[in-house]
Motif scaffolding. Structure first.
Motif, PDB file in Angstrom:
ATOM      1  N   LEU A 162      21.432 -15.811 -23.911  1.00 19.56           N
ATOM      2  CA  LEU A 162      21.757 -17.033 -23.697  1.00 19.56           C
ATOM      3  C   LEU A 162      23.157 -17.399 -23.376  1.00 19.56           C
ATOM      4  O   LEU A 162      23.562 -18.030 -22.673  1.00 19.56           O
ATOM      5  CB  LEU A 162      21.462 -18.129 -24.765  1.00 19.56           C
ATOM      6  CG  LEU A 162      21.470 -19.711 -24.342  1.00 19.56           C
ATOM      7  CD1 LEU A 162      20.857 -19.980 -23.165  1.00 19.56           C
ATOM      8  CD2 LEU A 162      20.925 -20.563 -25.485  1.00 19.56           C
ATOM      9  N   ALA A 163      24.042 -16.845 -24.176  1.00 19.17           N
ATOM     10  CA  ALA A 163      25.520 -16.522 -23.682  1.00 19.17           C
ATOM     11  C   ALA A 163      25.898 -16.233 -22.489  1.00 19.17           C
ATOM     12  O   ALA A 163      26.705 -17.017 -21.658  1.00 19.17           O
ATOM     13  CB  ALA A 163      26.210 -15.844 -24.880  1.00 19.17           C
ATOM     14  N   GLN A 164      25.259 -15.290 -21.899  1.00 18.64           N
ATOM     15  CA  GLN A 164      25.497 -14.715 -20.621  1.00 18.64           C
ATOM     16  C   GLN A 164      24.825 -15.556 -19.369  1.00 18.64           C
ATOM     17  O   GLN A 164      25.430 -15.754 -18.560  1.00 18.64           O
ATOM     18  CB  GLN A 164      24.735 -13.308 -20.412  1.00 18.64           C
ATOM     19  CG  GLN A 164      25.350 -12.175 -21.175  1.00 18.64           C
ATOM     20  CD  GLN A 164      25.012 -10.842 -21.050  1.00 18.64           C
ATOM     21  OE1 GLN A 164      24.711 -10.098 -20.122  1.00 18.64           O
ATOM     22  NE2 GLN A 164      23.828 -10.415 -22.029  1.00 18.64           N
ATOM     23  N   ALA A 191      33.613 -23.000 -30.753  1.00 18.68           N
ATOM     24  CA  ALA A 191      32.877 -22.118 -31.376  1.00 18.68           C
ATOM     25  C   ALA A 191      31.662 -22.318 -31.282  1.00 18.68           C
ATOM     26  O   ALA A 191      31.209 -23.776 -31.349  1.00 18.68           O
ATOM     27  CB  ALA A 191      33.387 -21.691 -32.814  1.00 18.68           C
ATOM     28  N   PHE A 192      30.522 -21.773 -30.796  1.00 19.30           N
ATOM     29  CA  PHE A 192      29.122 -21.946 -30.788  1.00 19.30           C
ATOM     30  C   PHE A 192      28.292 -20.801 -31.168  1.00 19.30           C
ATOM     31  O   PHE A 192      28.626 -19.612 -31.264  1.00 19.30           O
ATOM     32  CB  PHE A 192      28.868 -21.999 -29.395  1.00 19.30           C
ATOM     33  CG  PHE A 192      29.491 -22.996 -28.293  1.00 19.30           C
ATOM     34  CD1 PHE A 192      30.711 -22.781 -28.132  1.00 19.30           C
ATOM     35  CD2 PHE A 192      28.660 -24.272 -28.079  1.00 19.30           C
ATOM     36  CE1 PHE A 192      31.583 -23.737 -27.357  1.00 19.30           C
ATOM     37  CE2 PHE A 192      29.472 -25.259 -27.243  1.00 19.30           C
ATOM     38  CZ  PHE A 192      30.713 -25.026 -27.007  1.00 19.30           C
ATOM     39  N   ILE A 193      27.181 -21.351 -31.935  1.00 21.03           N
ATOM     40  CA  ILE A 193      26.047 -20.314 -32.376  1.00 21.03           C
ATOM     41  C   ILE A 193      24.848 -20.893 -31.772  1.00 21.03           C
ATOM     42  O   ILE A 193      24.484 -21.601 -31.218  1.00 21.03           O
ATOM     43  CB  ILE A 193      25.784 -20.221 -33.880  1.00 21.03           C
ATOM     44  CG1 ILE A 193      25.402 -21.453 -34.371  1.00 21.03           C
ATOM     45  CG2 ILE A 193      27.049 -19.502 -34.521  1.00 21.03           C
ATOM     46  CD1 ILE A 193      25.283 -21.288 -35.923  1.00 21.03           C
ATOM     47  N   VAL A 194      23.779 -19.857 -31.585  1.00 22.04           N
ATOM     48  CA  VAL A 194      22.472 -19.993 -31.220  1.00 22.04           C
ATOM     49  C   VAL A 194      21.599 -19.754 -32.271  1.00 22.04           C
ATOM     50  O   VAL A 194      21.602 -18.596 -32.946  1.00 22.04           O
ATOM     51  CB  VAL A 194      22.009 -19.205 -30.027  1.00 22.04           C
ATOM     52  CG1 VAL A 194      20.632 -19.695 -29.327  1.00 22.04           C
ATOM     53  CG2 VAL A 194      23.371 -19.567 -28.678  1.00 22.04           C
ATOM     54  N   THR A 195      20.797 -20.510 -32.823  1.00 23.55           N
ATOM     55  CA  THR A 195      19.976 -20.479 -33.922  1.00 23.55           C
ATOM     56  C   THR A 195      18.510 -19.754 -33.537  1.00 23.55           C
ATOM     57  O   THR A 195      18.421 -19.560 -32.363  1.00 23.55           O
ATOM     58  CB  THR A 195      19.438 -21.576 -34.588  1.00 23.55           C
ATOM     59  OG1 THR A 195      18.615 -22.491 -33.452  1.00 23.55           O
ATOM     60  CG2 THR A 195      20.624 -22.602 -35.200  1.00 23.55           C
ATOM     61  N   ALA A 196      17.949 -19.315 -34.522  1.00 18.16           N
ATOM     62  CA  ALA A 196      16.857 -18.553 -34.063  1.00 18.16           C
ATOM     63  C   ALA A 196      15.735 -19.266 -33.623  1.00 18.16           C
ATOM     64  O   ALA A 196      15.169 -18.568 -32.437  1.00 18.16           O
ATOM     65  CB  ALA A 196      16.155 -18.004 -35.676  1.00 18.16           C
ATOM     66  N   ASN A 197      15.769 -20.509 -33.514  1.00 17.17           N
ATOM     67  CA  ASN A 197      14.875 -21.179 -32.727  1.00 17.17           C
ATOM     68  C   ASN A 197      15.359 -21.778 -31.618  1.00 17.17           C
ATOM     69  O   ASN A 197      14.841 -22.550 -30.584  1.00 17.17           O
ATOM     70  CB  ASN A 197      14.133 -22.445 -33.215  1.00 17.17           C
ATOM     71  CG  ASN A 197      15.130 -23.753 -33.542  1.00 17.17           C
ATOM     72  OD1 ASN A 197      16.486 -23.303 -33.079  1.00 17.17           O
ATOM     73  ND2 ASN A 197      14.851 -24.719 -34.407  1.00 17.17           N
ATOM     74  N   GLY A 198      16.592 -21.252 -30.975  1.00 21.38           N
ATOM     75  CA  GLY A 198      17.143 -21.522 -29.671  1.00 21.38           C
ATOM     76  C   GLY A 198      17.985 -22.546 -29.479  1.00 21.38           C
ATOM     77  O   GLY A 198      18.399 -22.890 -28.326  1.00 21.38           O
TER      78      GLY A 198
END
Ligand code: PLP
Length: 284
Positions: free
Chosen positions: A267-269, A185-192
């Motif tokens: 970014l996921a794409q 599992a991954f997330i991307v934060t508001a600052n990238g």
């Protein structure tokens, strides 16, 4: 009909039988690997071989094939089944022995099974649409870093997700997401920053995760290996998962709420495209 590998023989799938006393069947005393295949070749095979050896060592499972033989079995099976795109599944159990919790005597031969499964990995509708997830408590055993066939809770989690109209579940332990039921599992934060949980006994060291983290760093993206909560995921600008059978899938909803714009994130794409490039470059 597929040809499967069982203990040294290549057999039609309806003639490949194992004992009712097999410890994989009775105790989930077995480990497995799933390796993707593109253009009839193996994706990132060294990483899978490394993890297989690690799983065997962690459980003290015997295994007779050396590296060259094991690679040859993978290649033969792909060839015999004319597999272009899909997966090779491998399982090694501690073999068949009278039911006893204690491990059988040394010399009991392991059960080794490999088979192929056709699957469109590159051209995937889920990669376009993105996953809808729910969160569930992580009720698995404490050695989720070993790739054992003890997968009942993962099956239950996926069933529960389906019952709620979702595709899959992220599992939560001590307030933080460990991993998906069959993916990292991954997330991307508001600052990238790309955020994913550091390896420990709580999660599987994904081969896709490992390759992806190298790509993230090579791209000069910020990487934070740390635990994150469901609340942080809900506030993230993007989320995604990684696994050999899906590569990278964006996550668009979690617990009924959209993540970011509720559509696959850029970014996921991009990371999916980069991972696909890596996968083709790794073929062997
Ligand atoms: N986490 C779990 C629990 C899994 O079952 C899997 C794959 O099956 C993964 C992560 C991803 O591992 P990999 O990228 O090696 O397929």
């Amino acid at each position: 009909m597929r040809t499967v590998y069982l203990n040294g023989a290549y057999l039609p799938e309806d003639q490949a039988n194992i004992s009712v006393f097999d410890r994989g069947f009775m105790f989930a005393d077995s480990i497995y690997e799933v390796t993707a295949v593109l253009d009839g070749k193996l994706v990132d095979y060294q990483r899978h071989r490394g993890r297989l050896r690690r799983s065997l060592a962690a459980l003290g499972l015997p295994f007779g094939l050396d590296d060259a033989q094991l690679l040859q079995v993978h290649r033969d099976l792909i060839q015999r089944n004319q597999l272009g795109e899909g997966l090779v599944y491998l399982q090694v159990s501690r073999g068949a022995a009278d039911r006893n919790f204690l491990f059988p005597a040394a010399g009991t031969p392991p059960t080794v099974v490999l088979y192929t499964q056709a699957k469109a990995i590159i051209d995937s509708p889920l990669a376009q649409r993105g996953l809808v997830l729910i969160s569930l408590p992580d009720l698995r055993w404490g050695r989720s870093d070993i790739k054992t066939t003890q997968l009942l809770y993962a099956c239950m989690a996926k069933e529960q997700a389906r019952a709620q109209g979702a595709d899959d579940a992220w599992l939560v332990r001590d307030g933080c997401v460990t991993e998906g039921s069959s993916n990292n599992a991954f997330i991307v934060t508001a600052n990238g920053s790309v955020v994913t949980r550091p390896l420990s006994t709580a999660l599987l060291p994904g081969t896709t995760r490992d390759a992806l983290l190298a790509l993230v760093q090579a791209e000069g993206l910020r990487l934070e290996e740390r635990a994150f909560t469901v609340e942080e995921a809900l506030a993230a600008s993007e989320a995604f998962i990684s696994s050999s059978s899906s590569f990278i899938y964006p996550v668009v909803r979690l617990d009924g709420q959209p993540i970011g714009h509720g559509t696959p994130g850029p970014l996921a794409q991009r990371l999916r495209a980069l991972y696909i490039e890596h996968a083709y470059a790794s073929l062997g």
